[in-house]
Design an enzyme around this catalytic site. Structure first.
Site, mmCIF file in Angstrom:
data_model
loop_
_atom_site.group_PDB
_atom_site.id
_atom_site.type_symbol
_atom_site.label_atom_id
_atom_site.label_comp_id
_atom_site.label_asym_id
_atom_site.label_seq_id
_atom_site.Cartn_x
_atom_site.Cartn_y
_atom_site.Cartn_z
ATOM 1 N N CYS A 137 0.731 4.107 2.793
ATOM 2 C CA CYS A 137 0.779 3.172 3.486
ATOM 3 C C CYS A 137 2.473 3.622 4.160
ATOM 4 O O CYS A 137 2.237 3.434 5.290
ATOM 5 C CB CYS A 137 0.770 1.627 3.902
ATOM 6 N N CYS B 59 1.052 -1.249 -0.293
ATOM 7 C CA CYS B 59 0.308 0.108 -0.237
ATOM 8 C C CYS B 59 0.723 1.279 0.011
ATOM 9 O O CYS B 59 1.625 1.445 0.865
ATOM 10 C CB CYS B 59 -1.160 -0.112 1.004
#
Length: 131
Positions: A43, A40
């Protein structure tokens, strides 16, 4: 996951997760959890920010990271649908949440819970009356 984790515990399984929640209850601390995925992009942006916040507020809060792919049972239990998701947990119950790479909101909420934690735990038992 290599590198500096600051004051963050990397959760590897459900039993470690449950132990960390019990520790938080015993220490009367709020847990801040970063639910993330290695693939991600947002993230990866928020990860270092979360680590720095864990260093700054380590005496007030407990910080954990949960990889949604590695610890799927915890992810499912807490109904995580997007990454990153940051949960604030007190006495085993979710009290707040930040979804997405919202640095300002995350910093604001962490600061709030770190500085108002003692107030918050006593607020539920305080009954004030005006005579």
């Amino acid at each position: 996951m290599a590198g500096d984790h600051g004051s963050t515990t990397i959760i590897l399984n459900k039993s470690q997760w449950e132990a960390k929640l019990e520790e938080a209850k015993a220490r009367r601390k709020i847990v801040v959890v970063d639910f993330f995925a290695s693939w991600c992009g947002p993230c990866r942006i928020m990860g270092p920010i979360f680590i720095e916040l864990s260093k700054k507020y380590e005496s007030n809060l407990i910080f954990c990271k949960v990889d949604v792919d590695e610890v799927a049972d915890v992810t499912t239990e807490w109904e995580i649908r997007a990454m990153p998701t940051f949960l604030f947990i007190n006495n085993g119950k979710q009290i707040d949440k930040v979804v997405g790479a919202n640095k300002d909101e995350l910093e604001k909420k962490i600061h709030h819970y770190a500085t108002n934690q003692s107030e918050q735990s006593s607020a539920s038992t305080c009954k004030c009356t005006i005579s």
